[in-house]
Structures are given as C-alpha cells and as structure tokens.
Design an enzyme around this catalytic site. Structure first.
Site, PDB file in Angstrom:
ATOM      1  CB  SER A  54      -3.768  -1.237  -2.818  1.00 24.22           C
ATOM      2  OG  SER A  54      -4.413  -2.381  -3.327  1.00 24.22           O
TER       3      SER A  54
ATOM      4  CE  LYS B  16      -4.154   1.658  -0.141  1.00 23.64           C
ATOM      5  NZ  LYS B  16      -5.317   1.322   0.662  1.00 23.64           N
TER       6      LYS B  16
END
Length: 368
Positions: free
Chosen positions: A230, A162
C-alpha cells in the site's frame, strides 16, 4: 529467539476510533509497548487525498503513547499500515500484531507466527518506479526477516508494506533538484509505488532476479506471491512488516499463503487458510472455520485484459467510478462470502503482487 506473537482483529467504529486497541491493552492481552505493527482498513475514498488514513494513524498512535512508555516520536516508528477504502461490504478494522507477555507461551517445535518490522532508507520521489526503490525495499525486507528470526524465505508468508506516493510537492521537489519522476499523475503513482515495492519484496525473497528499469510496472510475468503493498502521503520511507512461521517460538497463531488466479477465485482463499494449518474438507464452507480464522489479507487488480473467465467487464473503461473501487468491492464480497466476516483486508493496485488479474492471499489462524 523471537518472542511469541499475539494477533487480534478489532473493529473501527468511527474514523478516529482506536478503542479496540485500547481494550486489548487494558485487558492484558499485550502491553502497549509490545505492539509491533497494525494493519488496517479505513473508510475513506482510498485515493491520494484519503485522510482517514492519517486520522486512524493519529488515533492509534495516541493510544500507544497514553497506555505505554513510548514518546510520540518513538510511537511514530511503529509501522501502522492503513489501506483506505472499504467499498462494498468491507468493514473498517485493524489487525494488531504484538509480543505476548513473557511466560504466556512455552517454546514449541510447531511452526508459529513470528513478525519482523523494519523501515527502509528514505525513498526519494525520483526513486519511485525505478530500481533504486526496488533495492531499498529489498534491503528493508532482509532486515525485517532478521528481526523475525527467519533465515529461509520459504517461511515468509506475508509481507505488508506502506510506501510513499507522489504528490505535487514531492514532484516539484524532485524537479528543483534536477530529477524527473516516473509519472506526474499522482493517482497513478500509487499503483507504481506499490508495484515497485512488490518487486523489491520478490528480489529479497529470491522469487525473481533484480529487474531492469524497463520491466517495472510493465512485465506482468514478474510478481511476488506474498507481497501486499500500500502507499500513501503520510511517510517517506517503506514501512515493512514481515510475517512468517518459525519453530521454537511458541504461541497460538500460524500464517499461510496462496494466490487468487482471478477476482472470483475462492479456492485461492481457501488454499491460503489450509496453508496456515487449518484442516478443512475438500469443499469447505464458512462454518468449517469454527471461529479460528483471525483474518485474511488480499491484494486485487482489475484484469488488464478487461475480462474475467472469458466474460467482458467495463471496469477499465468506466469514467464514473474508478476501477480501484470496483475491483475492491468485488473481491471484498468474494472474500467475505468465504470468511463470513466483512472485516477483511482487501487492498487494490496489485501489479507485481500475485498473478496478473489476481493477487496474493495471506491467512492467519488460531492454531490453539
């Protein structure tokens, strides 16, 4: 030697529901202080302003603090990787990775899941989409591999990250310091952050050489087969979770990977499950999984050619519904048809993650 790992999937019944995590802790499956990482899907729009990620993040960290000895600041260091958007049949859920209690599993020569987590150096807004970010991510992946006790990149089957994306505040911050940014389109920056991160993973694992600036988000022949990236507004570094197999660790779980060649490639999903060690017939069915599949983790992308298997689609021309949501719903449906469970991790923006128009697939199974 790293400790054995527990991997368990829990449902998220509302935006701020972390009861599944709490129940696993209360049942003694693992201790709150032994949680290494959480990877999950939340039910928002999946865009820059998807605050369901922040709500889920807060709820899960509150459980870690309430049921363990970590301070709130220490709990913030645990990678909680939230992918927003449960389009179509995808169901909100989280997969929890934690150390097993001491003594539960004996060491084994069989390959079993090991996990390493790391945080990269701070990624500045001007780094996104550029070699500086590739290098920072690559170094973080190498550090996570050391934590996992993995020396051979071939034993890495899944790297979940992330990373930050760009918002008006960080764009203006870069400008105030005399720097420009790759793009001022904040939604586009989500795709670019993901793709740059994937190249960092590929560099760390020796899948590619260090790319030039002109290749980032452009040369689609460059990709990682194990990267799942992500991005969001809730952090300024790369959270990195490396999942692989190691001998001597022990435990019940094993991970494998493959790639989907396009959005309809069910065989790529089945191949990832086989790679994780599950014995399947030549033409498997959902019932052959026998409840042993913990979860699958996929990235997907609308094919830039605007077609799938020679048939034209209009995802990239649709002004009403962004292609992010369309391809996520499509691949989520294909994946759920294989697994028989809509709680699958399917994330969008997969440039440099698997072949163009397809994406990587990781599978974790209970090997017994």
């Amino acid at each position: 030697m790293p400790r054995p790992i527990e991997v368990h999937k829990v449902a998220i019944e509302s935006v701020t529901d972390a009861s599944g995590l709490a129940q696993l802790i209360d049942d003694g499956v693992f201790a709150a202080d032994d949680v290494l990482a959480v990877i999950g899907k939340t039910e928002g729009n999946g865009g820059v302003n998807d605050y369901t990620r922040i709500l889920a993040d807060r709820a899960f960290r509150e459980v870690l603090v309430a049921r363990g000895t970590r301070t709130p600041d220490e709990a913030k260091e645990v990678p909680l990787v939230w992918s927003g958007g449960t389009d179509g049949v995808i169901s909100p859920h989280a997969t929890v990775f934690a150390y097993a209690p001491e003594g539960r599993y004996a060491p084994s020569d069989e390959p079993r899941v090991t996990v390493g987590v790391a945080m990269s150096d701070v990624i500045l807004p001007e780094d996104i989409g550029r070699p500086a970010m590739v290098a920072k991510v690559a170094e973080g992946v190498r550090e996570a591999m050391k934590v996992a006790g993995i020396t051979d990149p071939a034993d890495v089957h899944y790297v979940q990250t992330k990373t930050p994306l760009l918002v008006l505040e960080t764009i203006n911050d870069a400008k105030a310091r005399g720097f420009d940014v790759w793009t001022e389109d904040t939604l586009k920056s989500m795709d670019v952050s993901n793709s740059t991160t994937a190249l960092g993973i590929a560099v760390a694992l020796g899948e590619i050489e260090m790319p030039g600036a002109e290749q980032i988000h452009r040369d689609l022949s460059l990709y990682s087969s194990v990267a799942s990236c992500s991005s969001g507004v809730e952090l300024d570094r790369a959270q990195i979770v490396v999942v692989g197999n190691a001998r001597g660790v022990g435990g019940r779980f094993r991970v494998g990977h493959s790639v989907m060649r396009d959005a309809l490639d069910q065989d790529g999903i089945w191949e990832a499950i086989r790679s994780a060690g599950l014995d399947l017939p030549e033409r498997p069915r959902t019932g052959d999984l026998d409840g042993r599949l913990v979860n699958v983790f996929l990235k997907c992308e609308a094919d830039p050619t605007g077609s799938v298997r020679g048939r034209r689609n209009i995802m990239l021309d649709d002004s009403d519904v962004h292609w992010h949501r369309q391809i996520k719903a499509c691949v989520g449906g294909v994946t759920a048809a294989v697994t028989g469970d809509p709680a699958v991790f399917v994330s969008v923006a997969a440039v440099h993650q698997g072949p163009s128009g397809g994406g990587p697939v990781a599978a974790i199974v209970d090997a017994g």
